[in-house]
Structure formats: C-alpha cells, structure tokens
Design an enzyme around this catalytic site. Structure first.
Site, PDB file in Angstrom:
ATOM      1  N   ASN A  10       0.875  -1.173   0.000  1.00  0.00           N
ATOM      2  CA  ASN A  10       0.000   0.000   0.000  1.00  0.00           C
ATOM      3  C   ASN A  10       0.915   1.226   0.000  1.00  0.00           C
ATOM      4  OD1 ASN A  10      -1.856   2.002   0.409  1.00  0.00           O
ATOM      5  ND2 ASN A  10      -2.482   1.331   2.461  1.00  0.00           N
ATOM      6  N   LYS A  12       0.159   4.217  -0.521  1.00  0.00           N
ATOM      7  CA  LYS A  12      -0.556   5.401  -0.005  1.00  0.00           C
ATOM      8  C   LYS A  12      -0.298   6.619  -0.908  1.00  0.00           C
ATOM      9  CE  LYS A  12      -0.432   3.315   4.535  1.00  0.00           C
ATOM     10  NZ  LYS A  12      -0.463   3.429   5.988  1.00  0.00           N
ATOM     11  N   HIS A  89      -9.929   1.199   4.436  1.00  0.00           N
ATOM     12  CA  HIS A  89      -8.685   1.445   5.174  1.00  0.00           C
ATOM     13  C   HIS A  89      -8.952   2.441   6.305  1.00  0.00           C
ATOM     14  CE1 HIS A  89      -4.622   2.568   6.206  1.00  0.00           C
ATOM     15  NE2 HIS A  89      -4.225   1.465   5.590  1.00  0.00           N
ATOM     16  N   GLU A  91      -7.307   4.809   7.446  1.00  0.00           N
ATOM     17  CA  GLU A  91      -6.999   6.215   7.152  1.00  0.00           C
ATOM     18  C   GLU A  91      -8.166   6.890   6.437  1.00  0.00           C
ATOM     19  OE1 GLU A  91      -3.266   5.410   5.243  1.00  0.00           O
ATOM     20  OE2 GLU A  91      -2.388   4.921   7.185  1.00  0.00           O
ATOM     21  N   GLU A 161      -5.930  -5.001  10.396  1.00  0.00           N
ATOM     22  CA  GLU A 161      -4.943  -3.948  10.646  1.00  0.00           C
ATOM     23  C   GLU A 161      -5.301  -3.183  11.918  1.00  0.00           C
ATOM     24  OE1 GLU A 161      -2.746  -2.627   6.901  1.00  0.00           O
ATOM     25  OE2 GLU A 161      -4.614  -1.520   6.903  1.00  0.00           O
ATOM     26  N   GLY A 167       1.997   2.223  11.022  1.00  0.00           N
ATOM     27  CA  GLY A 167       3.003   3.288  11.002  1.00  0.00           C
ATOM     28  C   GLY A 167       3.635   3.597  12.345  1.00  0.00           C
ATOM     29  N   SER A 204       2.817  -2.062  10.490  1.00  0.00           N
ATOM     30  CA  SER A 204       4.249  -2.102  10.827  1.00  0.00           C
ATOM     31  C   SER A 204       4.946  -3.414  10.440  1.00  0.00           C
ATOM     32  CB  SER A 204       4.467  -1.797  12.311  1.00  0.00           C
ATOM     33  OG  SER A 204       4.088  -0.467  12.595  1.00  0.00           O
ATOM     34  N   GLY A 225       2.714  -1.111   4.379  1.00  0.00           N
ATOM     35  CA  GLY A 225       2.685   0.312   4.056  1.00  0.00           C
ATOM     36  C   GLY A 225       4.102   0.846   3.943  1.00  0.00           C
ATOM     37  N   GLY A 226       4.571   1.483   5.000  1.00  0.00           N
ATOM     38  CA  GLY A 226       5.867   2.177   5.014  1.00  0.00           C
ATOM     39  C   GLY A 226       7.013   1.380   4.407  1.00  0.00           C
TER      40      GLY A 226
HETATM   41  P1  PGA Z   1       2.371   0.397   7.739  1.00  0.00           P
HETATM   42  O1  PGA Z   1       0.947   0.606   7.031  1.00  0.00           O
HETATM   43  O2  PGA Z   1       2.983  -0.856   7.173  1.00  0.00           O
HETATM   44  O3  PGA Z   1       3.146   1.638   7.392  1.00  0.00           O
HETATM   45  O4  PGA Z   1       2.113   0.275   9.205  1.00  0.00           O
HETATM   46  C1  PGA Z   1       0.095  -0.482   6.787  1.00  0.00           C
HETATM   47  C2  PGA Z   1      -1.190  -0.012   6.178  1.00  0.00           C
HETATM   48  O5  PGA Z   1      -1.653   1.092   6.501  1.00  0.00           O
HETATM   49  O6  PGA Z   1      -1.782  -0.690   5.317  1.00  0.00           O
END
Ligand code: PGA
Length: 244
Positions: A10, A12, A89, A91, A161, A167, A204, A225-226
C-alpha cells in the site's frame, strides 16, 4: 490445497513521478510473482500495469459513471486492467469519514465488476486496551459485508490492521494475531456460512519482523505500508513470504 501467501504494497499518497520512476526501475526487474500486489497512488497506476505482479487501487467508488468529482469507479479500474481494490482502510475511515455503510456500497460495486476486494478492519488503541477488539471487528465485518452472497465472498480478502499498529513500529504478538485471525474466520463462518476466509495482517510489517510474522499459521499474507516504499525492504519481505 494450500494457497500461496500474498504480499500487498500500500504505497498510499507517497512518491512523486521521479521517485516512482526509480522505484519501478528496481521492482520491475526483481518482482516476478502474481502473489505480489502493488497499490500505487491512483495517477501512477498506468506505469505499474503489465508487469509480473498484480496491481491494485487504494479506493473505488460505488457508481459506474457520473458527476462524482475526484472519484474512480470499479468499472473504470477494471477497464484499465486493475486486479483489486483496497476498501475500508482506517486512514479513509478517519480522515474521510468513511462509514461501514459506505464501505459496504463500495464493496458490492467492486465485486459487481469483478475486482477483488481487500477489506481493512481493525481496532483503535483504546478499543484494544478495553479488550473490545472482537466486538469492533464483528461490527465492521457484519456491516461492511452486508448482503454479500457466497460467490461475492470468494473475491474478498480481509486485512486485519490494528489502527495502533499502523506506522508505529508496534505490532501485536504472533499469538494475538493468530487468535484474532481465527476469530475473524469464525465470525464470517457464523454470519455468512462461508468457510476459510483468507485473512492477511497489516500494521508495521517490515524487513526486520517479517521472519517472525511469517510463522503465524493461519495467515494468508501481509499488507505493507511504510516498508513497501523502500524496494530493498519490500523485496526482502517478498523473499521471505513468496516463492518467486
Ligand atoms: P504500515 O501501514 O505498514 O506503514 O504500518 C500499513 C497499512 O496502513 O496498510
């Protein structure tokens, strides 16, 4: 038959065009598996298509066409050759006020156009501390998947999640994740009489913890994500999880 695990990136709202070009230069040479799904920022999607991985979109709307400025429909996404959409998601729930009811409309529309759906669910830190995780997940599942039949459910993947893990470099323990995945599968069995819903974990996931996370027995893959923004880290995760 045991299914292959998937790794979903992802990306983002990250990277400008020059950074995307550098990113593509590395991943297009090295990723060779349809068990890897990359979900770029929408405007960059065309650059990612037609390589040796699948491509997803980070959100889709619930109508085919019309006066919905800024939105992309599942019909449009499918016509581009996109394989999957991420819906619900946290967010988007947080910053764009998406409700379970809205997410349900989007899920149904995406499935109608044969896009696979990754439905994200998860609890906040407060809900986790109050041991309300299962109640929250049950509500998210029952409302977001409302009115889905068996054929539709076959095209859904749940991403568990925990919001407090996104994050933050915090993750639940392996045994917590395993137990929650079992609970999610059970909820779906109870409510929809659907067996063995694939559940992936996100929050994470990185190149340092993937070896340990990959020992979770009932897991169908990872949403990253990150760490997916760094080709090195992302490739390490793929190397551990996916047989290329
Ligand atoms: P992250 O994000 O790996 O940066 O924690 C995961 C996500 O939001 O799908």
């Amino acid at each position: 038959m045991k299914k292959n695990k998937i790794v979903v990136a992802n990306l983002k709202m990250n990277m400008d065009l020059a950074e995307v070009s550098n990113y593509l230069r590395v991943i297009n040479k090295t990723i060779n598996s349809k068990d890897v799904i990359i979900c770029p920022t929408s405007i960059f999607i065309p650059y990612f298509l037609k390589h040796n991985y699948q491509v997803g979109i980070q959100n889709t709307y619930y109508n085919d066409f019309g006066a919905y400025t800024g939105e992309v429909s599942p019909l449009q996404a499918k016509s581009m050759g996109i394989d999957l959409t991420i819906l619900g998601h946290s967010e988007r729930r947080l910053h764009l006020n998406e409700t379970n009811e809205l997410i349900n409309l989007k899920v149904i529309e995406a499935l109608k156009h044969d896009l696979k759906v990754i439905l994200c669910i998860g609890e906040t830190a407060e809900e986790y501390a109050a041991k309300n995780t299962n109640d929250i997940l049950k509500l998210q599942i029952s409302k977001s998947l409302n009115n889905l039949d068996q054929e539709m459910l076959k095209k859904v993947i749940i991403a568990y999640e925990p919001i407090w893990a996104i994050g933050t470099n915090l993750t639940p323990t392996n045994s917590e994740i395993e137990t929650t995945i079992s609970s999610i599968k059970m909820m779906i069995k109870e409510q929809f009489n659907f067996d063995d819903m694939p559940v992936i974990y996100g929050g994470s996931v990185n190149d340092k913890n993937i070896n340990e996370l990959n020992t979770i027995k009932n897991i169908a893959g990872y949403l990253v994500g990150g760490a997916s923004l760094s080709p090195d880290k992302f490739l390490k995760i793929i190397e551990v999880v996916v047989n290329q």
